[in-house]
Design a protein around this motif. Structure first.
Motif, short mmCIF file in Angstrom:
data_model
loop_
_atom_site.label_atom_id
_atom_site.label_comp_id
_atom_site.label_asym_id
_atom_site.label_seq_id
_atom_site.Cartn_x
_atom_site.Cartn_y
_atom_site.Cartn_z
N SER A 45 -14.41 29.24 24.72
CA SER A 45 -15.38 29.72 23.72
C SER A 45 -15.29 31.54 23.57
N VAL A 46 -15.29 32.11 24.82
CA VAL A 46 -15.20 33.58 25.00
C VAL A 46 -13.67 33.75 24.48
N CYS A 47 -12.73 33.17 24.86
CA CYS A 47 -11.28 33.78 24.57
C CYS A 47 -11.14 33.60 23.08
N ARG A 48 -11.74 32.56 22.62
CA ARG A 48 -11.57 32.47 21.06
C ARG A 48 -12.13 33.66 20.29
N ASP A 49 -13.15 34.38 20.74
CA ASP A 49 -13.77 35.33 20.30
C ASP A 49 -13.27 36.84 20.66
N CYS A 50 -12.34 36.95 21.56
CA CYS A 50 -11.43 38.04 22.21
C CYS A 50 -10.35 38.42 21.34
N ASP A 51 -10.24 39.68 21.21
CA ASP A 51 -9.00 40.30 20.48
C ASP A 51 -7.84 40.43 21.12
N ARG A 52 -7.88 40.02 22.38
CA ARG A 52 -6.91 39.85 23.16
C ARG A 52 -6.12 38.37 23.11
N LEU A 53 -6.68 37.47 22.56
CA LEU A 53 -6.15 36.01 22.41
C LEU A 53 -5.04 36.04 21.16
N LEU A 54 -4.02 35.54 21.46
CA LEU A 54 -2.96 35.41 20.34
C LEU A 54 -2.10 34.04 20.55
N THR A 57 -2.32 32.61 24.22
CA THR A 57 -2.15 33.41 25.11
C THR A 57 -2.92 34.63 25.14
N CYS A 58 -3.23 35.00 26.38
CA CYS A 58 -4.09 36.06 26.90
C CYS A 58 -3.25 37.45 26.76
N LEU A 59 -3.29 38.33 25.83
CA LEU A 59 -2.21 39.52 25.89
C LEU A 59 -2.47 40.42 26.93
N LYS A 60 -3.44 40.42 27.55
CA LYS A 60 -4.00 41.17 28.92
C LYS A 60 -3.20 40.70 30.14
N CYS A 61 -3.25 39.42 30.36
CA CYS A 61 -2.67 38.89 31.48
C CYS A 61 -1.30 37.97 31.29
N TYR A 64 -1.44 31.44 29.48
CA TYR A 64 -2.18 30.58 28.57
C TYR A 64 -3.53 30.21 29.22
N VAL A 65 -4.54 30.72 28.10
CA VAL A 65 -5.89 30.84 28.46
C VAL A 65 -6.37 29.12 28.90
N GLU A 66 -5.90 28.21 28.30
CA GLU A 66 -6.23 27.02 28.82
C GLU A 66 -6.01 26.45 30.05
N ILE A 67 -4.88 27.30 30.69
CA ILE A 67 -4.55 26.92 32.08
C ILE A 67 -5.20 28.18 33.13
N ARG A 68 -5.56 29.04 32.56
CA ARG A 68 -6.23 30.33 33.25
C ARG A 68 -7.70 29.82 33.64
N ALA A 69 -8.05 29.31 32.62
CA ALA A 69 -9.58 29.10 32.62
C ALA A 69 -9.89 27.60 33.36
N HIS A 75 -10.74 34.37 37.24
CA HIS A 75 -11.84 35.20 36.41
C HIS A 75 -10.78 35.75 34.94
N CYS A 76 -11.53 36.04 33.99
CA CYS A 76 -10.78 36.92 32.96
C CYS A 76 -10.39 38.24 33.29
N PRO A 77 -9.10 38.60 33.13
CA PRO A 77 -8.73 40.10 33.36
C PRO A 77 -9.72 41.24 33.00
N MET A 78 -10.46 40.93 32.24
CA MET A 78 -11.45 41.80 31.42
C MET A 78 -12.67 41.70 31.71
N LYS A 79 -13.14 40.81 32.83
CA LYS A 79 -14.37 40.54 33.21
C LYS A 79 -15.38 39.92 32.15
N LYS A 80 -14.84 39.24 31.08
CA LYS A 80 -15.58 38.73 30.21
C LYS A 80 -16.01 37.28 30.45
N TRP A 81 -15.56 36.78 31.42
CA TRP A 81 -15.92 35.44 32.00
C TRP A 81 -15.39 35.32 33.54
#
Ligand code: SF4
Length: 81
Positions: A45-54, A57-61, A64-69, A75-81
């Motif tokens: 849910s946090v990723c969905r609201d993040c401007d780094r999600l495309l 895929t997380c553009l920071k790291c 695929y966020v579904e694997i990273r989470a 943890h999130c590379p921007m410390k959002k979770w």
């Protein structure tokens, strides 16, 4: 179905094989390694609201966020979770 910037793998047409990889990765992790379902959903849910999600895929790291989470100790590379 058209893809949006905030789509996750399980929503993107043509990414079924990649989403299957998410499921396989989840199955390989022990219960101790896996984030709880509630934590996983909260993270995505946090990723969905993040401007780094495309398109899942997380553009920071580059993950695929579904694997990273999936893993509890990752943890999130921007410390959002
Ligand atoms: S992992 Fe962090 S930086 Fe990447 S999309 Fe999710 S919230 Fe944004």
């Amino acid at each position: 179905m058209s893809n949006c910037k905030r789509c996750l793998l399980n929503e993107i047409a043509g990414k079924e094989d990649v989403y299957a990889h998410v499921q396989k990765t989840r199955a390989l992790l022990s219960k101790a390694e896996l984030a709880s379902d509630a934590k996983y959903d909260e993270r995505l849910s946090v990723c969905r609201d993040c401007d780094r999600l495309l398109e899942a895929t997380c553009l920071k790291c580059g993950c695929y966020v579904e694997i990273r989470a999936l893993k509890t100790d990752v943890h999130c590379p921007m410390k959002k979770w």
